[in-house]
Design an enzyme around this catalytic site. Structure first.
Site, PDB file in Angstrom:
ATOM      1  N   HIS A  12     -28.903 -13.569   4.694  1.00 54.26           N
ATOM      2  CA  HIS A  12     -28.266 -12.377   5.262  1.00 54.26           C
ATOM      3  C   HIS A  12     -27.730 -12.691   6.658  1.00 54.26           C
ATOM      4  O   HIS A  12     -28.154 -13.641   7.321  1.00 54.26           O
ATOM      5  CB  HIS A  12     -29.222 -11.182   5.333  1.00 54.26           C
ATOM      6  CG  HIS A  12     -30.541 -11.478   5.980  1.00 54.26           C
ATOM      7  ND1 HIS A  12     -30.776 -11.240   7.302  1.00 54.26           N
ATOM      8  CD2 HIS A  12     -31.680 -12.029   5.511  1.00 54.26           C
ATOM      9  CE1 HIS A  12     -32.003 -11.607   7.614  1.00 54.26           C
ATOM     10  NE2 HIS A  12     -32.580 -12.094   6.541  1.00 54.26           N
ATOM     11  N   THR A 520     -23.843   6.951  18.250  1.00 54.28           N
ATOM     12  CA  THR A 520     -24.197   6.270  17.001  1.00 54.28           C
ATOM     13  C   THR A 520     -23.069   5.310  16.646  1.00 54.28           C
ATOM     14  O   THR A 520     -21.953   5.428  17.148  1.00 54.28           O
ATOM     15  CB  THR A 520     -24.484   7.289  15.869  1.00 54.28           C
ATOM     16  OG1 THR A 520     -24.934   6.578  14.710  1.00 54.28           O
ATOM     17  CG2 THR A 520     -23.259   8.096  15.504  1.00 54.28           C
TER      18      THR A 520
END
Ligand SMILES: [Fe+2]
Length: 557
Positions: A12, A520
């Site tokens: 990953h 965010t």
């Protein structure tokens, strides 16, 4: 000396970075360019972006370093753990292990792919042990000459956790806890049990934990005391007739996307609690062994901001530095400096003051994208004041400025921003923009100057990687960024480092009396954070954002 570092474990978060004479110039994760979340492929696009930014050809590189060891070492560890019964020897595991080995050996760990994509180079290519790369990535970018370094992740080749002593620009290895006695593995297996994606959605478990209560006994899976942890990996891996050992003891696994009942919330609570206890034990061990109370953390487990906050407030440490790309994208930052340790050499000690290390787009490039999409955009005289006015009026805005952040957090360059005073804003942003789970908290960006006014144990926190309790009298002032347990994961913004974002928050403060924003990341659920103006425009129009402030331009719906 020009060095290139990259991460490519085929697991990953592939990434690359480039440094010249010990100065980190540029870093980017492959996912941001390829748009494949957690992209595990060879970081061809990231390397290309590094070379372009530094304006160097592959023939000018002195070293190319990968933060992952020789494939033989990984395969050797797999074989040993199979033989010892620590890792189930079944068809699927054996096939995966052999496939990974064959693929990595064939590519010489990715170095052959480098030559294939970029041509011949005189650079020396080298493997850097995974935890050493993590450790360098924490120590070399800290401001500490003397430090205790703790690396915790799912797995390296043979490592699960390790402790290092950094001093005088060098690293002494103190101890390694071998895989699979791994906190990352423990957390990932329960992440899967709770219906989320392991090695990706651990955030969701951490966010869910405060909704649960104590009482679930995980003692069979992890034993804990204040000295050390021990993960029962064989039991965590065990699966008989399709049922995992976890499900056998705690009840059926949660179906993804289904309702979450109290029993799952209580499991999340217990998992988080165990992880915090284990991390505190490791830090205690590290400070004891090294005699240093300056602590550096890296490795995917160090993204556990709740545990990090507890470490910071524990009284065990004087100073703490958590490398913002603590997961495997960040090993590139360590690998790139590894050659400096040759022949007893010293690492470049360059404190990382910000994470704005990625690509940047000029106003003319932004203009081109706006024209392509035939958008009505206004050039702004005062970007910060206009955006602050919109935010004070309850608008949700996309904020796209400067160089993209490296690491998982948006820090005011690729952010979605909103008013944190509105108790409904959490739901509004979730429903209109992020489409994410209701229990996941949003985080605040605040002026560095007011951090102590809003937070207990406030410290310089530029990377949103540790949580603090919000002062009780302030919880009602910024309700949409205060989690159910009264905590927040703040970014403190320094005017010297990030003047535009500081100005925006300051302008918002002038209008509302609260110099804090809800921040965010600028992406939709399940997607990578936006990189280019085109990514930003597409995300803006795929969501319920009200306005997009992109470079000097404003686009409104
Ligand atoms: Fe790692």
């Amino acid at each position: 000396m020009i060095t290139l570092g990259f991460n490519y474990s085929q697991m990953h978060d592939s990434s690359a970075c480039i440094a010249r004479d010990g100065e980190l110039l540029f870093a980017v994760a492959e996912e941001r360019i390829s748009r494949i979340k957690h992209d595990a492929g060879f970081p061809r696009l990231a390397i290309r972006a590094c070379l372009d930014f530094a304006e160097v050809g592959p023939d000018q590189l002195d070293f190319i370093c990968e933060g992952w060891p020789n494939p033989r070492k990984v395969f050797g560890t797999d074989l040993k753990t199979f033989l010892r019964g620590q890792y189930p020897l079944n068809y699927s595991n054996a096939l995966n292990s052999a496939r990974l080995y064959a693929s990595m050996a064939h590519q010489n760990g990715g170095f052959k792919l480098f030559t294939y994509h970029f041509g011949a180079t005189k650079a020396q290519m080298r493997f850097v042990d995974h935890h050493l790369a993590h450790a360098i990535s924490a120590y070399s970018y800290s401001a500490f000459d003397n430090a205790a370094i703790v690396v915790m992740d799912g797995r390296g080749a043979w490592e699960a956790s390790s402790i290092w002593h950094g001093h005088d620009g060098r690293l002494d290895h103190v101890l390694t806890i071998p895989w699979p006695n791994s906190l990352g593995l423990f957390y990932a297996q329960f992440t899967q049990y709770l219906g989320f994606v392991p090695n990706s959605d651990e955030w969701k478990v951490m966010g869910l934990a405060p909704y649960g209560n104590a009482g679930v006994n995980l003692g069979e899976f992890i034993s804990l005391n204040h000295e050390m942890y021990r993960v029962n990996a064989p039991l965590l891996f065990e699966r008989k007739n399709g049922t995992s050992a976890i499900a056998k003891r705690l009840g059926p696994e949660r179906t993804p996307e289904s309702e979450i009942d109290d029993s799952f919330k209580n499991v999340a609570f217990a998992v988080q609690d165990a992880c915090e206890t284990a991390m505190l034990a490791l830090v205690k061990l590290a400070t004891g062994k090294t005699g240093s109370r300056n602590v550096c953390l890296a490795g995917g487990v160090a993204l556990n901001s709740k545990a990090n906050g507890k470490i910071q407030a524990s009284g065990m440490v004087d100073n703490i530095f958590i490398q913002p790309a603590a997961s495997d994208d960040g090993v590139a930052l360590g690998a790139v400096f590894a050659p400096y340790l040759d022949k007893g050499g010293q690492l470049p000690m360059k404190p990382l003051r910000h994470a704005y290390l990625g690509p940047e787009f000029s106003d003319s490039e932004i203009e081109k994208a706006l024209v392509t999409y035939k958008l009505r955009a206004f050039k702004l005289n005062d970007i910060a004041a206009t955006a602050a006015e919109l935010l004070a009026n309850g608008k949700i805005i996309g904020w796209f400025q400067g160089r993209m952040e490296f690491g998982p957090r948006a820090l005011g360059h690729r952010s979605i921003l909103a008013d944190p005073r509105d108790p409904e804003m959490n739901a509004k942003v979730n429903n209109a923009v992020k489409f994410r789970e209701w229990w996941r908290p949003f985080a605040p960006s605040m002026l560095k100057e007011v951090a102590a006014e809003y937070l207990e144990h406030a410290c310089d926190s530029p990377f949103m990687i540790l949580t603090n309790p919000v002062r009780p009298e302030k919880r009602g002032v910024i309700p949409s960024v205060t989690h159910v347990d009264g905590s927040a994961r703040p970014q403190t913004v320094d005017k010297e480092i990030e003047p535009l974002y500081w100005n925006l928050i300051n302008e918002f403060g002038k209008r509302t009396g609260v110099p804090v924003l809800m921040n965010t990341s600028f992406n939709l659920r399940g997607e990578a954070i936006v990189n280019t103006p085109t990514d930003a425009i597409r995300t803006f129009f795929s969501s319920g954002m009200d306005a997009l402030v992109i470079g000097s331009y404003l686009v409104e719906k």
